[in-house]
Design an enzyme around this catalytic site. Structure first.
Site: not given
Ligand code: PLP
Length: 407
Positions: A124, A201, A204, A227, A365
């Site tokens: 992302h 990260d 997700q 999320k 993104c």
């Molecule tokens: C949504 C997302 C982000 C960023 O999250 P924010 O809530 O916009 O800060 C980073 N990495 C992944 C894989 C995402 O799906």
């Protein structure tokens, strides 16, 4: 057949009763953000109605009550990801801010010209751009672990990319554009064999699978509340205590200090050292409520149900002529990215909206992912625990009728 109580769960989410274009809302944009159960909404109302004051400052009863609830949320997050200590849980605005925090503190303090930061081809933008900014400031170099056309990392290339110059490996656990779930435990072990720290990260992955930071042994892990059925504006940075203690602070201000004079400042201990300013108090407490809600249903039950949804949707999508699935990794979370011959993803999105179906059309993104698959954008249906097979049927019928009319 699963006995997952989906109808009971759906009843907990008031927004699912909305009508869009005079049709029942079918919400398949959960990878962008997901909806909130009544318990989370009630929690916000309750905080502002009964327990709201500033945290960690007041001697008065109300402030103490708020601080207690706020710190209880931190413990809930700690247990949710099985961190060893609540000192390792830093509240931030979201995954993006968490990664920027690591880049600007850990990165700035430790990286110099010629050092390398390794990411993957499916990141992302939030796990690309903060590192590029840091590279510009320090002269460090960004390296990319490639993927193949299934959307799987090419693991055979990892060893050569983990060099004695690599200062950090920052990798997504689940791709928001492709759904790929990466074998992060194995990747972390491989990096650690060369003493390279790893940031995961988990923006997700947190809503879809059980996460255990002690089992993973990751050095950092980031995710966003919004999320995970919690409010927006609250997210988490997990870091190993030893590493966090050695890091310089991020922003300066209230709560992150112990003592301030005009000549020097004595920084507060963890986790407060990284939490300058008044935090998002009610949202943080509501994140704790969201975690309670999810844990009551059970992460393993959620994962099994969503796997069923994905399998069902994938089988139907594969049967549609002219539909190309983007991201066909063996290990996948509940995301179906696709394109249709002769119909632009944005038109797919607009036309499905007229049926009450919310999907995402765009680059998600993750522009480098789009470039790799040589598509300008994809249409993406991403599922949550409140979605049903009947909703997937409506989506597939909608896609079929689009193809008949415009394809
Ligand atoms: C949504 C997302 C982000 C960023 O999250 P924010 O809530 O916009 O800060 C980073 N990495 C992944 C894989 C995402 O799906």
């Amino acid at each position: 057949m699963s006995t997952f109580p989906v109808e009971q769960i759906r009843a907990d989410f008031p927004i699912l009763a909305e009508r869009i274009r005079n049709k029942p809302l079918i919400y398949f944009d959960n990878a962008a953000t997901c909806h909130k159960p009544q318990a989370v909404i009630d929690s916000l109302v309750h905080v502002y109605s009964h327990e709201y004051a500033n945290v960690h400052r007041g001697v008065h009863t109300l402030s103490q009550r708020t601080s207690e609830k706020f710190e209880l949320a931190r413990e809930k997050v700690q247990h949710f990801i099985n961190a060893a200590s609540d000192k390792e849980i830093i509240f931030v605005r979201g995954a993006t801010e968490a990664i920027n925090l690591v880049a600007q503190t850990f990165g700035k303090a430790n990286f110099k010209a010629g050092d390398e930061i390794l990411i993957s081809a499916m990141e992302h933008h939030a796990n690309i751009v903060p590192w590029q900014m840091l590279c510009q400031e320090t002269g460090a170099i960004l390296k990319v672990l490639p993927m193949d056309h299934q959307g799987e990392l090419i693991l055979a290339e990892l060893d050569a990319l983990l060099t004695d110059k690599t200062k950090l490996f920052a990798i997504t656990q689940m791709s928001n554009a492709l759904g790929t779930v990466n074998p992060v435990k194995q990747l972390i072990a491989q990096a650690h064999a060369k003493n390279i720290p790893v940031l995961v990260d988990a923006a997700q992955s947190t809503p879809h699978m059980l996460i255990d930071v002690q089992d993973l042994e990751c050095d950092f892990l980031v995710f966003s509340g919004h999320k995970l059925y919690a409010p927006s504006g609250i997210g988490v940075l997990y870091g190993k205590q030893k590493i966090l203690e050695a890091m310089p602070p991020y922003q300066g201000g209230g709560d992150m200090i112990r003592k301030v004079t005009f000549t020097e400042t004595d920084y507060n201990s963890l986790p407060y050292k990284f939490e300058a300013g008044t935090p998002s108090i009610a949202d943080t407490i509501a994140l704790g409520t969201a975690i309670d809600y999810i844990q009551h249903i059970g992460m393993a039950n959620i994962a099994a149900y969503e796997a069923e949804l994905l399998e069902y949707a994938t089988e139907q999508a594969q049967a549609i002529n002219g539909l190309r699935i983007i991201g066909t990794a063996k290990e996948k979370g509940a995301i179906l990215s696709f394109t249709l011959d002769r119909i632009h993803p944005h038109d797919i999105g607009t036309m499905l909206d007229s049926l009450g179906i919310a999907i995402r059309a765009g680059h998600h993104c993750a522009m480098p992912v789009m470039d790799f698959f040589e598509v300008p954008a994809t249409a993406r249906a991403s599922f949550a625990m409140y979605n049903t097979k009947a909703e997937i049927d409506v989506l597939m019928q909608g896609i079929q009728s689009l193809i008949e009319v415009f394809g």
